[in-house]
Design a protein around this motif. Sequence first.
Motif, PDB file in Angstrom:
ATOM      1  N   SER A   1       0.887  -1.113  -0.258  1.00  0.00           N
ATOM      2  CA  SER A   1      -0.071   0.032   0.090  1.00  0.00           C
ATOM      3  C   SER A   1       0.920   1.295  -0.020  1.00  0.00           C
ATOM      4  N   GLY A   2       2.001   1.116   0.305  1.00  0.00           N
ATOM      5  CA  GLY A   2       2.878   2.562   0.524  1.00  0.00           C
ATOM      6  C   GLY A   2       2.638   3.177   1.890  1.00  0.00           C
ATOM      7  N   VAL A   3       1.919   2.471   2.677  1.00  0.00           N
ATOM      8  CA  VAL A   3       1.797   3.048   4.040  1.00  0.00           C
ATOM      9  C   VAL A   3       2.833   2.798   5.058  1.00  0.00           C
ATOM     10  N   LYS A   4       3.636   3.425   5.547  1.00  0.00           N
ATOM     11  CA  LYS A   4       4.904   3.401   6.292  1.00  0.00           C
ATOM     12  C   LYS A   4       4.180   2.776   7.601  1.00  0.00           C
ATOM     13  N   LEU A   5       4.575   1.529   8.242  1.00  0.00           N
ATOM     14  CA  LEU A   5       4.186   0.807   9.387  1.00  0.00           C
ATOM     15  C   LEU A   5       5.396   0.403  10.241  1.00  0.00           C
ATOM     16  N   LEU A   6       5.623   0.923  11.408  1.00  0.00           N
ATOM     17  CA  LEU A   6       6.596   0.330  12.298  1.00  0.00           C
ATOM     18  C   LEU A   6       6.056  -1.019  12.832  1.00  0.00           C
ATOM     19  N   ARG A   7       6.800  -1.678  13.484  1.00  0.00           N
ATOM     20  CA  ARG A   7       6.479  -2.966  13.972  1.00  0.00           C
ATOM     21  C   ARG A   7       5.428  -2.638  15.327  1.00  0.00           C
ATOM     22  N   MET A   8       4.492  -3.374  15.351  1.00  0.00           N
ATOM     23  CA  MET A   8       3.548  -3.266  16.447  1.00  0.00           C
ATOM     24  C   MET A   8       4.172  -3.084  17.743  1.00  0.00           C
ATOM     25  N   PRO A   9       3.992  -1.980  18.494  1.00  0.00           N
ATOM     26  CA  PRO A   9       4.669  -1.771  19.779  1.00  0.00           C
ATOM     27  C   PRO A   9       4.091  -2.930  20.749  1.00  0.00           C
ATOM     28  N   LYS A  10       5.149  -3.334  21.653  1.00  0.00           N
ATOM     29  CA  LYS A  10       5.002  -4.606  22.715  1.00  0.00           C
ATOM     30  C   LYS A  10       3.990  -3.971  23.687  1.00  0.00           C
ATOM     31  N   ASN A  11       4.026  -2.655  23.940  1.00  0.00           N
ATOM     32  CA  ASN A  11       2.857  -2.389  24.658  1.00  0.00           C
ATOM     33  C   ASN A  11       1.723  -1.831  24.203  1.00  0.00           C
ATOM     34  N   PHE A  12       1.107  -2.362  23.405  1.00  0.00           N
ATOM     35  CA  PHE A  12       0.023  -2.101  22.383  1.00  0.00           C
ATOM     36  C   PHE A  12      -1.157  -1.942  23.194  1.00  0.00           C
ATOM     37  N   PHE A  13      -1.371  -2.780  24.057  1.00  0.00           N
ATOM     38  CA  PHE A  13      -2.934  -2.831  24.854  1.00  0.00           C
ATOM     39  C   PHE A  13      -2.592  -1.779  25.979  1.00  0.00           C
ATOM     40  N   ASP A  14      -1.524  -1.216  26.508  1.00  0.00           N
ATOM     41  CA  ASP A  14      -1.482   0.010  27.209  1.00  0.00           C
ATOM     42  C   ASP A  14      -1.698   1.079  26.422  1.00  0.00           C
ATOM     43  N   VAL A  15      -1.284   1.245  25.273  1.00  0.00           N
ATOM     44  CA  VAL A  15      -1.494   2.345  24.371  1.00  0.00           C
ATOM     45  C   VAL A  15      -2.893   2.391  23.963  1.00  0.00           C
ATOM     46  N   ALA A  16      -3.766   1.102  23.684  1.00  0.00           N
ATOM     47  CA  ALA A  16      -4.970   1.037  23.429  1.00  0.00           C
ATOM     48  C   ALA A  16      -5.923   1.585  24.312  1.00  0.00           C
ATOM     49  N   LYS A  17      -5.491   1.449  25.821  1.00  0.00           N
ATOM     50  CA  LYS A  17      -6.400   1.926  26.705  1.00  0.00           C
ATOM     51  C   LYS A  17      -6.357   3.227  27.155  1.00  0.00           C
ATOM     52  N   ASP A  18      -5.462   4.367  26.342  1.00  0.00           N
ATOM     53  CA  ASP A  18      -5.489   5.772  26.457  1.00  0.00           C
ATOM     54  C   ASP A  18      -6.483   6.408  25.691  1.00  0.00           C
ATOM     55  N   MET A  19      -7.372   6.893  25.996  1.00  0.00           N
ATOM     56  CA  MET A  19      -8.486   7.386  25.226  1.00  0.00           C
ATOM     57  C   MET A  19      -8.349   8.732  24.791  1.00  0.00           C
ATOM     58  N   ARG A  20      -7.461   9.407  25.070  1.00  0.00           N
ATOM     59  CA  ARG A  20      -6.950  10.714  24.786  1.00  0.00           C
ATOM     60  C   ARG A  20      -6.836  11.155  23.268  1.00  0.00           C
ATOM     61  N   PRO A  21      -6.168  10.179  22.284  1.00  0.00           N
ATOM     62  CA  PRO A  21      -6.190  10.561  21.062  1.00  0.00           C
ATOM     63  C   PRO A  21      -7.779  10.420  20.544  1.00  0.00           C
ATOM     64  N   GLN A  22      -8.457   9.521  20.685  1.00  0.00           N
ATOM     65  CA  GLN A  22      -9.851   9.237  20.142  1.00  0.00           C
ATOM     66  C   GLN A  22     -10.723  10.392  20.435  1.00  0.00           C
ATOM     67  N   ARG A  23     -10.581  10.848  21.649  1.00  0.00           N
ATOM     68  CA  ARG A  23     -11.489  11.874  22.448  1.00  0.00           C
ATOM     69  C   ARG A  23     -11.072  13.308  21.663  1.00  0.00           C
ATOM     70  N   MET A  24      -9.857  13.387  21.384  1.00  0.00           N
ATOM     71  CA  MET A  24      -9.262  14.443  20.850  1.00  0.00           C
ATOM     72  C   MET A  24     -10.009  14.545  19.180  1.00  0.00           C
ATOM     73  N   LEU A  25     -10.048  13.555  18.454  1.00  0.00           N
ATOM     74  CA  LEU A  25     -10.569  13.276  17.326  1.00  0.00           C
ATOM     75  C   LEU A  25     -11.970  13.560  17.358  1.00  0.00           C
ATOM     76  N   SER A  26     -12.798  13.102  18.366  1.00  0.00           N
ATOM     77  CA  SER A  26     -14.157  13.233  18.575  1.00  0.00           C
ATOM     78  C   SER A  26     -14.681  14.607  18.602  1.00  0.00           C
ATOM     79  N   SER A  27     -13.591  15.372  19.453  1.00  0.00           N
ATOM     80  CA  SER A  27     -14.005  16.906  19.366  1.00  0.00           C
ATOM     81  C   SER A  27     -13.826  17.616  18.145  1.00  0.00           C
ATOM     82  N   ILE A  28     -12.633  17.228  17.572  1.00  0.00           N
ATOM     83  CA  ILE A  28     -12.624  17.803  16.243  1.00  0.00           C
ATOM     84  C   ILE A  28     -13.428  17.491  15.214  1.00  0.00           C
ATOM     85  N   GLU A  29     -13.949  16.102  15.280  1.00  0.00           N
ATOM     86  CA  GLU A  29     -15.194  15.904  14.401  1.00  0.00           C
ATOM     87  C   GLU A  29     -16.270  16.735  14.434  1.00  0.00           C
TER      88      GLU A  29
END
Length: 222
Positions: free
Chosen positions: A74-102
């Motif tokens: 696809s030409g979409v640059k992806l790093l390896r999945m972070p080992k702390n993926f599930f910790d990152v997934a618990k952080d709702m701030r990015p999605q809340r920010m995007l919800s506000s922006i929406e």
Amino acid sequence: MAKLIMYYDCISPYAMIMYSNLLRHGREWNDVKMAFKPVLLAGVMQMSGNTPPGMNKAKAAYMGADLKMNSEMSGVKLLRMPKNFFDVAKDMRPQRMLSSIERTETEQIQREAIRLTFAAIHSNPENRDGPNFIFPPTLLEDICKAAEVSNIPRTLSSIETDDVKNHLKENTAEAVGLGMFGAPFIHATNSAGATHSFFGSDRLEHLCAFIGKPYHGMGHKL
């Protein structure tokens, strides 16, 4: 006019692939209305009774190689999945920010903020400490500045409000009500009024056929 709603959580690298490829194709779709709604993938999993593929040893092993191939095709640059993926997934701030922006920003600013958030999590090596993702203290502010959000203090302060939290929950419930069980998930209405939902980063060809548009491949560039 055909209409598409992509429900997404930026924690999903597959959603990033679909988002990028959908926008590439969408540049030539003058008669297709596209909207992007942030959801909480953890909430989708819970409400739909699904479990993350990373919790299954065989699926997790497959996913690493699959994402690498998808990135190359696809030409979409992806790093390896972070080992702390599930910790990152618990952080709702990015999605809340995007919800506000929406709710408050133009379509162009919304799309750029989504792109930058995906990239911050999945493509930017500066946000990694070895195998783990790190959340820089200015990350959300930097995304807002780069996307040219009109009122950054208002957007960032709204993240902790019940209004924004409830809007994100409503988006999530809406998506699950349409059948969402993972990301990415797109609900489409074609020009004849028929509806269909599509799951996965590899369903763009099917989506194009449903709305009567040509499919140019994963790495399509206009």
